[in-house]
Structure formats: C-alpha cells, structure tokens
Design a protein around this motif. Structure first.
Motif, PDB file in Angstrom:
ATOM      1  N   SER A  38       3.101   7.881   3.350  1.00 44.15           N
ATOM      2  CA  SER A  38       2.380   6.619   3.172  1.00 44.15           C
ATOM      3  C   SER A  38       1.017   6.842   2.542  1.00 44.15           C
ATOM      4  O   SER A  38       0.451   5.933   1.939  1.00 44.15           O
ATOM      5  N   ILE A  78       1.390   6.277  -1.136  1.00 43.00           N
ATOM      6  CA  ILE A  78       2.115   5.073  -1.522  1.00 43.00           C
ATOM      7  C   ILE A  78       1.690   4.595  -2.896  1.00 43.00           C
ATOM      8  O   ILE A  78       2.434   3.960  -3.615  1.00 43.00           O
ATOM      9  N   ASN A 104      12.813 -12.553  -2.661  1.00 41.71           N
ATOM     10  CA  ASN A 104      13.651 -11.492  -2.130  1.00 41.71           C
ATOM     11  C   ASN A 104      13.150 -10.146  -2.618  1.00 41.71           C
ATOM     12  O   ASN A 104      13.019  -9.921  -3.822  1.00 41.71           O
ATOM     13  N   GLU A 147      13.556  -5.847  -1.781  1.00 36.38           N
ATOM     14  CA  GLU A 147      14.178  -4.793  -1.006  1.00 36.38           C
ATOM     15  C   GLU A 147      13.096  -3.767  -0.734  1.00 36.38           C
ATOM     16  O   GLU A 147      12.569  -3.144  -1.657  1.00 36.38           O
ATOM     17  N   ILE A 176      11.603  -0.364   0.871  1.00 36.38           N
ATOM     18  CA  ILE A 176      12.018   0.991   1.248  1.00 36.38           C
ATOM     19  C   ILE A 176      10.851   1.635   1.985  1.00 36.38           C
ATOM     20  O   ILE A 176       9.735   1.709   1.452  1.00 36.38           O
ATOM     21  N   CYS A 178       8.557   4.243   2.899  1.00 31.62           N
ATOM     22  CA  CYS A 178       8.232   5.402   2.075  1.00 31.62           C
ATOM     23  C   CYS A 178       8.389   6.707   2.853  1.00 31.62           C
ATOM     24  O   CYS A 178       8.475   7.773   2.247  1.00 31.62           O
ATOM     25  N   HIS A 221      12.993 -14.472  -9.625  1.00 30.33           N
ATOM     26  CA  HIS A 221      12.487 -13.867  -8.391  1.00 30.33           C
ATOM     27  C   HIS A 221      13.590 -13.118  -7.680  1.00 30.33           C
ATOM     28  O   HIS A 221      13.631 -13.035  -6.477  1.00 30.33           O
ATOM     29  N   VAL A 238      15.986 -10.041  -6.435  1.00 30.64           N
ATOM     30  CA  VAL A 238      15.603  -8.909  -5.600  1.00 30.64           C
ATOM     31  C   VAL A 238      14.926  -7.816  -6.424  1.00 30.64           C
ATOM     32  O   VAL A 238      15.436  -7.385  -7.445  1.00 30.64           O
ATOM     33  N   ARG A 239      13.779  -7.412  -5.968  1.00 22.52           N
ATOM     34  CA  ARG A 239      13.088  -6.275  -6.574  1.00 22.52           C
ATOM     35  C   ARG A 239      12.825  -5.255  -5.471  1.00 22.52           C
ATOM     36  O   ARG A 239      12.624  -5.600  -4.322  1.00 22.52           O
ATOM     37  N   THR A 240      12.853  -4.016  -5.860  1.00 21.41           N
ATOM     38  CA  THR A 240      12.704  -2.943  -4.885  1.00 21.41           C
ATOM     39  C   THR A 240      11.241  -2.518  -4.831  1.00 21.41           C
ATOM     40  O   THR A 240      10.590  -2.350  -5.867  1.00 21.41           O
ATOM     41  N   ARG A 241      10.759  -2.390  -3.611  1.00 19.58           N
ATOM     42  CA  ARG A 241       9.358  -1.993  -3.413  1.00 19.58           C
ATOM     43  C   ARG A 241       9.295  -0.920  -2.325  1.00 19.58           C
ATOM     44  O   ARG A 241       9.990  -1.012  -1.306  1.00 19.58           O
ATOM     45  N   TYR A 242       8.459   0.101  -2.552  1.00 19.47           N
ATOM     46  CA  TYR A 242       8.161   1.041  -1.478  1.00 19.47           C
ATOM     47  C   TYR A 242       7.107   0.409  -0.584  1.00 19.47           C
ATOM     48  O   TYR A 242       6.184  -0.258  -1.054  1.00 19.47           O
ATOM     49  N   ALA A 243       7.279   0.613   0.688  1.00 16.35           N
ATOM     50  CA  ALA A 243       6.335   0.004   1.625  1.00 16.35           C
ATOM     51  C   ALA A 243       5.907   1.049   2.647  1.00 16.35           C
ATOM     52  O   ALA A 243       6.703   1.883   3.082  1.00 16.35           O
ATOM     53  N   SER A 244       4.629   0.998   3.001  1.00 15.97           N
ATOM     54  CA  SER A 244       4.113   1.900   4.028  1.00 15.97           C
ATOM     55  C   SER A 244       3.914   1.174   5.350  1.00 15.97           C
ATOM     56  O   SER A 244       3.519   1.792   6.324  1.00 15.97           O
ATOM     57  N   THR A 245       4.175  -0.099   5.336  1.00 12.30           N
ATOM     58  CA  THR A 245       3.877  -0.893   6.535  1.00 12.30           C
ATOM     59  C   THR A 245       5.107  -1.626   7.024  1.00 12.30           C
ATOM     60  O   THR A 245       5.024  -2.713   7.557  1.00 12.30           O
ATOM     61  N   LEU A 246       6.261  -1.000   6.807  1.00 12.65           N
ATOM     62  CA  LEU A 246       7.485  -1.684   7.207  1.00 12.65           C
ATOM     63  C   LEU A 246       7.523  -1.906   8.716  1.00 12.65           C
ATOM     64  O   LEU A 246       8.114  -2.871   9.192  1.00 12.65           O
TER      65      LEU A 246
END
Lengths: 293, 587
Positions: A98, A101, A220, A222, A224, A226, B28, B30-38
């Motif tokens: 993270s 990121i 929407n 998706e 992931i 990290c 809009h 679906v787009r893929t995003r990395y997240a650090s706060t899931l």
C-alpha cells in the motif's frame, strides 16, 4: 502485486541531506539516554548546560565542585551540568504494497526514510533501520541504506495485517521513527504500546496519497487489494463514496487520538508537494519534526 | 388536426434513445482499480456489494440534451404533417369474385382491414365503396363506416369462375374519381402491376383435391355418371368419398391420389332417385368437394321423314345421329320434318323442316363463283369452301329468308322463318355434291335440330356448370317461375317473374335445382363447379401493400409542419450545448 517504482535513490538521498538543514527529527524535545554525544541526556554530564546546585556528597566528581561558591560560603557545592548523549534511533519503514499504491506515495515514503536517516546521522544518533514487508521484517544495514541497495522485491500477496513491530527489537530509550501509511485494520493500541515501550519515544510519519481519501471511484469498479490481490466488484454510488470518506477520516482520527494519548507525534504527510513544505505544514504542528532554532 | 407521419421510417431514429442511454451507461463500465483501503469498504455495512455490469444512469446535462436532441431529430425525420380538415378521399375496394376466394373468406377482413384503417387516417373524411369484380353485381357497401363495410364483407360470397377483372377495376377507378384509391383484393397477386390499382393478395398455396368434371352416359335407368377427381396439390392426398341420394348416403371409400393425378369415379343412380351428390371429404376449398348430378332427361325430338327414296338413306343416317330423336306419332305435328320439294316451288311452311330438292333436271342452274357464307349462329365455325356443287335449284328468295350459303349470286342454303316454324332449305341436291361427306353439312342439320329442341316446351333434366345460363321452356304467358335450389347447406326457393325467365342462371354454388311453373317442373338440373383454374391454388399468394399509396395520399391531404426550420435550429443548438464542456470540464 504492485512493484515498487524505480526511484533515483541517490538523488532523493541528496535532496534529503539538504532537507535536514531545515528541519530535523524531534531530538530536542526531550532528554535522551545513550553514549556521549551532542544531545542532553537524562543524567549529569559534562555539557555546558547548567542544570542545578547541590551539596557535595562523597564520591562526587571533584571537577564539578563550584569553587566560587565554596569561596563565598565555605561549603562544598556541586555545580551540575546536563549530560550530553547520542540518542538511539530505530527507524522502521513500512514497505507494504500500500505504500507504493502510487509512485508519488512511495517517493514520499522514501524521502521520509532518507530524511530520517540523514536527520539521525547528523544528530550523531545511533541509527538502526528496519523494514517491514507483509508479515516479515528485516534490518537494513546502514551501508545498504547509504549505498541505496535496500529496496526489496515486491512481496507475495499477503493478508492485510499490521506490520510486525512486536518482532523488531526496539532499543531501550530510543527514538522510534515509524514511516507507515497506517492503512491496515485492527486496533492501533498495541502498536503504540510497542512504540512507546522501553522508555522509548516515537514519531510517526504517515504518508498518504490524496486519492486514498477521495478515490476516483464512480459507478462500477473492480477493486483489487494491493496487498492481498483480493478482487472486489463494487458499485460506488455517491452516497457510498461519502460513507467511505467518513470511514477514512474516522480511521485516522482514531490514530490521532491514540497518538495524543501516548504522546506520540503523528504527522500525515501528503504525497503531493515539496517534502519540506509538507513537514512544515504537517510535521511541525504535530511535533514530529522540529526546527534547528 | 390529426398528425400524419410523412416518413414513418423516421421512427427508427427513436433507437437513438437507448443508444444514448447505453453510451452514458457504458462509459462508466467496470474499470479496475488498485486500492489500499479495501478494508475500509469491508467495514461499511452496505448493500449491493456486487455491482451490475452496466452502470447506473447518472443525471447529466449532456445526457438530457442528447435525449432531447434524439426526440427532436425523430420529429424532423418522420416529417410530420397536419391533416387538412377539409380533406376527402374515396377508397374503392374491388373483391375478386372468383370462386377460389371461397377458400379464404375468413381472411377477407384480416387482410383488408388494416389497409383500410391505414388509408382512413390519410384524410379527414374517407368514403369506402365495396364492389366485386362481377360487373353485374350490385355495390356491396358505400359509406364511411368501416364496421358496416366489415359486415358487408362477411356476408359476401364469390360467384364467378375465372373471369377478366380489368373491366370491373376500370369501373372502380371511375367510381373513385381522380383522387380515389382502388384496392383489388384477390387470392393471388396479378402477374403484372395494374396501373393505378393497389393489389392485395390474401391467399396461400393450399392442398386442394376436388371434382374436375362430370359425364353422364345414357338416359333413363341405364344412366351412369362418371366424375373426374383431381389432386391439384404437390403431394399425395387421401380422401374419403361417398354418394348421397334421397337423404341417405352409401358407405364412404378411400381415394388416394398422387401429385397432380386425376381419377374417374363411376356410379349409377339408385332406383327411383334422379338426384345424387358425389361427395369428397371437405378440404380448404369446399366448392369442388360436392358434385351434384341429375339423371339426364333430354327433350325428345319427334321427327317425320317425308323425302324421296333417293335421298332417304342419307336422311335416315342424319336422323340416326341426332340425340333423343324418335319418329313422330301419326296425326301429330312433328318437331322436325325432313321434306323433298320440286324446285322452284317450295313446300308449305306447316312445321319446322329440313327441305331437299328433288333431282334437278332442266331447271337446274349452273353455278359459278366462290362459296360464301353469312355470319349466322348456325354457321359459326363451319367451313363451306370445299363444298363441291355445280348446279342449284332455281329458288325464289323471300324477304324474310336468310341466305346462309351461296355460290356466286345463287343461294345454296336458306333459312326461312314463318308463323308455323322454320325451314332449312337446301337449294342443291346433296347427292349431286360432296355434301354427305362434308362435315359442315351434317353439323348444320344438327344445329338446326338442336335449336328446335331447345325451343321445344317440354320438361328436361340437365347437368350444368355453376351460373350457366338456363333455357327453361316456360310458358311466357304463364304464372311466375319458382326456382328451388337444394344445396347441402339448405334449400332456397325464389320467385322469378316469367319475363325474366330467359335470364335464369344456374345456382352459384353446387346444388340441385328445379324450375317450376304452375305445378310442373319444366327444368330439373344439377349445378357443379367445373373451373379447373379456380381449383388450382399453385399461384395463390399473400402480399401487397398500400403504404406507398397511403403516404402519397397523406401528402396530398395534409400540410407540412410550419416550424420545421425552428426545430432544426433548436436541434443544432441542443447538440452544441450538449457538446459544450461544463465549467469544471473546461477547466
């Protein structure tokens, strides 16, 4: 996994070497224990900083007898000066995914790392660098740090969990500088106890990317994780985004509250902008850094 | 004012609405995003964790402006027109009176109604005229009410065999006038488009098997009928068939016919029964599934032969070839008399006669020139040019005589009509010519005899085609004629003034019938379907449209939208506004 961005570590190091001319780690805000050095210790020493007078007691070092006072009063009076020591600094860098990121956030973390290194070195502190990576940790040899050969390979996907501070041997009475984004679940209490244990003192630098507080999620997406690689399809309506922001603020409010409780300066440093400005803006009020004056 | 769509295809532009919505949804996606706060999201107890593939529509200025632009574009593309309140049109519907339409009676309104409703929307007032292609039939309906037209359509039945519909269509065009619309409703499309006529076909290729012909051999008790059954379809058929007579029927038998195959069914008349009906198991075209037959009873022709011995054998041979001929009873006036006369004197006209001259001696007249004939009903199709005759009897042609055949200026055959009858007078000796071997000679005598038979007032029984003209030997001074029709779906009796008896026709559906005057049945008959072209549905089809004509009519009866230019400018403005970046976007 997100790879750590390639950074020009020597250049960052050089810039941070200049940065410590402006601010430094909060060495001056308290007394330290350690080897003889430039910083006031908790005991009596040979510095020029006068501390107190007291009657001479057998066994006292006769060098500290105040002969002028003896001349006036005929009593042996001891003139006490503060001890000058070199503090110990345990620098811990959270190298979880993270932290990388975004390239800016990782650069900010590395800048803080080298800032802390340089600040400690300039203060003559005994520096010990550690790095946490997922559930593991490692000591970074100073030579590797100064030789800029310490950036780890990305770790395999791991569960999102707190850095294993309990496994890092923090030294007695040291200044524990922890660089972490604090983005992991769980109660911060144990970590604060670890950081402030053994009569140590801590300073927290929490770099953050603005996109973490206000992510550009819409509709929407998706997501992931990290660190764990866990995927999650999520529809993000505006109300959910608002609740997320609230949860994000609450998360750091909790950290701030506990930091105040444990008297640990906590500075959240934005990944954007010049580090010095950020340290002035965030670090000084939080007493995570101090000026030379 | 009613709205008319000048270009209904413009409504396809409405597909732009879902297209715009889809674009605004898909952008809009679906787009893929990395997240650090899931983990923060996990802590939020929210519903609908898993989003749909398509994003929820979001209000935005471009969205609404583009939707409005699509509506406006649709409005422009459909070319709206406003119906004039004083517009009037006349729609003439011509129904094909062919009997083949029987197979599609249930499709008349479903096939025609939508077109009429479409046309009724193209003028403020529409008058409908419903006629049929039978030029003798009355108008079925005239007026603006489609419901009443539908009732008239439901009561209509086709009555004709194969016939030329062009005269009826031209008459319909005259009825419709210059701005009128003529629809021709049939079970098949015309081979070539008919100018000014919108053809609508409601038929289809159906499997038909039915009676295609009838022949009755013999008279009286020995009479035997022979019915031809034909399979018009492209596949084999199996049908049951039976014979109905005197209210009963025999046991049905199975008939199997291959594609296009014909087969002859034979049978006699039950004792005492003069009427029988040969029936086939019904199919989609019921008209040819029943074959009414009557035991034939031709009128007897009583003949007296009073000729010289020399020509008697020839006359006897002629009489022998006549159907239902018998010697006249002594003392009674014969129906036809064969006489010999000595030229130039002719016998008295006391009865219908065929007269031959006695052998010509010195009185004979040499003939010269070509053989010529008159245009007369008795001579239709007969060839006399090969007749070899050199001399003729000197005859005196009277005013009322009709010279049928002559050579040069000399008459060879005359038809003399008087109060007591008619005489067919030959002015040459047949035995001195090739007349006995010449077909026209024999046929002429036959035609003359049959004409007399037809005029004879005597009861008769005949098998005829549907709507065939009947020659009922009724008394012109007698009471009205009663025509009784006995079909499988019921009986009908109609009184016909005696003055119109000459116009009587056989029923328009398979049936037995009698023509009675007073207490006597002068004519008994059986009407059968016998039009092979109508029974063949290989050309039957569906199709045709009035859309183009309706569009043209709508254009004539309406005026365009006066605000078209304004809408176009507004459309351009909307598009520009929707594409203009918002304040934040511009920054």
């Amino acid at each position: 996994m997100i790879p750590f961005p390639d950074l020009d570590l020597p250049a960052i190091h050089a810039r941070m070497r200049g940065a410590v001319e402006a601010v430094r780690l909060p060495f001056g805000s308290r007394s330290w224990r350690g080897q003889t050095g430039n910083w006031l210790g908790v005991g009596l020493g040979a510095s020029i900083d006068f501390q107190d007078h007291r009657p001479y007691l057998p066994g006292d070092d006769p060098r500290y007898i105040n002969w002028l006072a003896y001349a006036r009063t005929g009593q042996f009076t001891m003139k006490l000066y503060r001890e000058e020591v070199s503090p110990s600094v345990d620098l811990v860098l959270d190298a979880s995914a993270s932290m990388a990121i975004s390239p800016a956030k990782w650069m900010r973390a590395v800048e803080l790392f080298y800032f802390s290194v340089e600040s400690a070195l300039q203060a003559g502190a005994s520096l010990r660098c550690s790095l946490t990576l997922g559930g593991d940790w490692m000591i970074l040899p100073l030579a590797a740090v100064l030789g800029h050969r310490w950036v780890p390979d990305p770790a395999a996907p791991t569960l999102t969990e707190p850095p294993p501070l309990e496994r890092i041997p923090l030294r007695h009475g040291s200044l524990r500088v922890w660089i972490s984004d604090l983005l992991f679940p769980g109660a911060p209490d144990p970590l604060f106890r670890l950081l402030t244990g053994k009569q140590g003192r801590a300073a927290l630098f929490a770099p953050f990317a603005p996109a973490e507080e206000a992510p550009p999620w819409s509709g929407n997406v998706e997501l992931i994780d990290c660190e764990s690689g866990h995927r999650r399809r999520q529809r993000v309506p505006p109300d959910l985004l608002e609740r997320y922001r609230l949860a994000y603020r609450r998360h750091f409010d909790l950290w701030q509250d506990l930091a105040r409780k444990y008297d640990v300066p906590l500075a959240r440093i934005s990944a954007e902008g010049d580090l010095i400005r950020c340290l002035y803006r965030e670090g000084l009020p939080a007493r995570a850094v101090e000026t030379w004056t | 004012m009613d709205l008319i769509l000048g270009n209904p295809a413009g409504l396809w532009a409405l597909l732009g609405l879902p297209a715009v919505l889809a674009i605004h949804l898909l952008q809009h996606q679906v787009r893929t995003r990395y997240a650090s706060t899931l983990f923060l999201l996990d802590e939020l107890a929210m519903t609908g964790i898993r989003g749909s593939v398509i994003d929820r529509i979001r209000h935005s200025r471009p969205l609404w402006l583009q939707l409005l632009a699509v509506l406006l574009l649709t409005w422009l593309l459909i070319q709206p027109r406003w119906l004039r309140e004083d517009s009037f049109q006349r729609v003439v519907v011509v129904l094909d009176s062919s009997l083949s339409m029987h197979a599609f009676l249930d499709r008349l309104w479903p096939g025609l109604g939508p077109h009429l409703r479409e046309l009724s929307r193209t003028a403020a007032l529409t008058e409908f005229i419903l006629v049929e292609s039978d030029p003798t039939a009355a108008t079925l309906y005239a007026g603006p009410d489609l419901a009443r037209l539908r009732d008239a359509l439901a009561a209509w039945r086709p009555r004709l065999g194969h016939h030329d519909t062009i005269p009826a269509l031209r008459m319909a065009q005259n009825l419709g006038g210059s701005g009128g619309i003529v629809l021709f409703l049939s079970d098949r499309l015309p081979e070539e488009p008919i100018s000014g006529i919108a053809a609508i076909a409601i038929g289809e290729r159906i499997e038909n098997c039915g009676f295609a012909g009838l022949r009755v051999e013999g008279h009286g008790p020995e009479a035997e009928w022979q019915a031809v059954v034909r399979n018009y379809s492209e596949g084999a058929v199996r049908r049951a068939w039976w014979v109905e007579a005197e209210g009963g029927r025999n046991e049905s038998r199975l008939l199997e016919l291959g594609p296009g195959e014909s087969r002859v069914l034979r049978g006699g008349f039950p004792p005492g029964a003069d009427f029988v009906t040969v029936c086939l198991e019904p199919d989609a075209f019921p008209v040819d599934d029943r074959l009414p037959v009557v035991r034939p009873a031709p009128k007897r022709l009583e003949i007296e032969v009073a000729v010289d011995a020399a020509i008697r054998p020839l006359v006897q041979r002629l009489v022998g070839t006549l159907d239902a001929a018998e010697p006249a009873q002594a003392g009674l006036r014969p129906d036809l008399e064969f006489l010999s006369y000595r030229a130039p004197a002719l016998p008295g006209l006391r009865a219908n006669a065929v007269c031959f001259p006695r052998p010509l001696d010195d009185a004979r007249v040499p003939l010269d020139g070509w053989v010529t004939t008159e245009n007369h009903r008795l001579l239709q199709g007969l060839n006399w040019h090969g007749l070899l005759v050199d001399h003729a009897a000197p005859t005196v042609v009277q005013d009322r005589d009709e010279v049928l055949v002559r050579r040069g200026e000399k008459p060879l055959i005359l038809l003399r009509t008087g109060e007591s009858g008619r005489q067919l007078i030959f002015a040459f000796d047949p035995l001195a010519s090739n007349a006995p071997q010449w077909p026209a000679f024999v046929l002429l005598v036959h035609r003359f005899a049959e004409e007399l038979r037809a005029e004879k007032r005597a009861p008769t029984s005949v098998n005829v085609d549907l709507r065939q003209r009947l020659r009922a030997p009724v008394d012109p001074d007698g009471p009205p004629v009663m025509v009784r029709t006995i079909a499988h779906d019921g009986e009908n009796e109609e009184e016909v003034p005696v003055a119109r008896a000459a116009l009587l026709r056989a029923p328009d559906r398979p049936a037995h019938f009698t023509v009675r005057q007073g207490n006597r049945d002068w004519l008994r008959g059986a009407a059968r379907f016998a039009d092979l072209r109508e029974a063949d549905f290989s050309r039957a089809a569906s199709g045709g449209s009035v859309r183009e004509r309706a569009r043209e009519q709508a254009r004539l009866n309406s005026r365009p939208d006066a605000l078209t230019l304004l809408w176009m400018l507004l459309l351009v403005g909307l598009l520009l506004w929707s594409w203009w970046p918002a304040k934040g976007e511009a920054a």
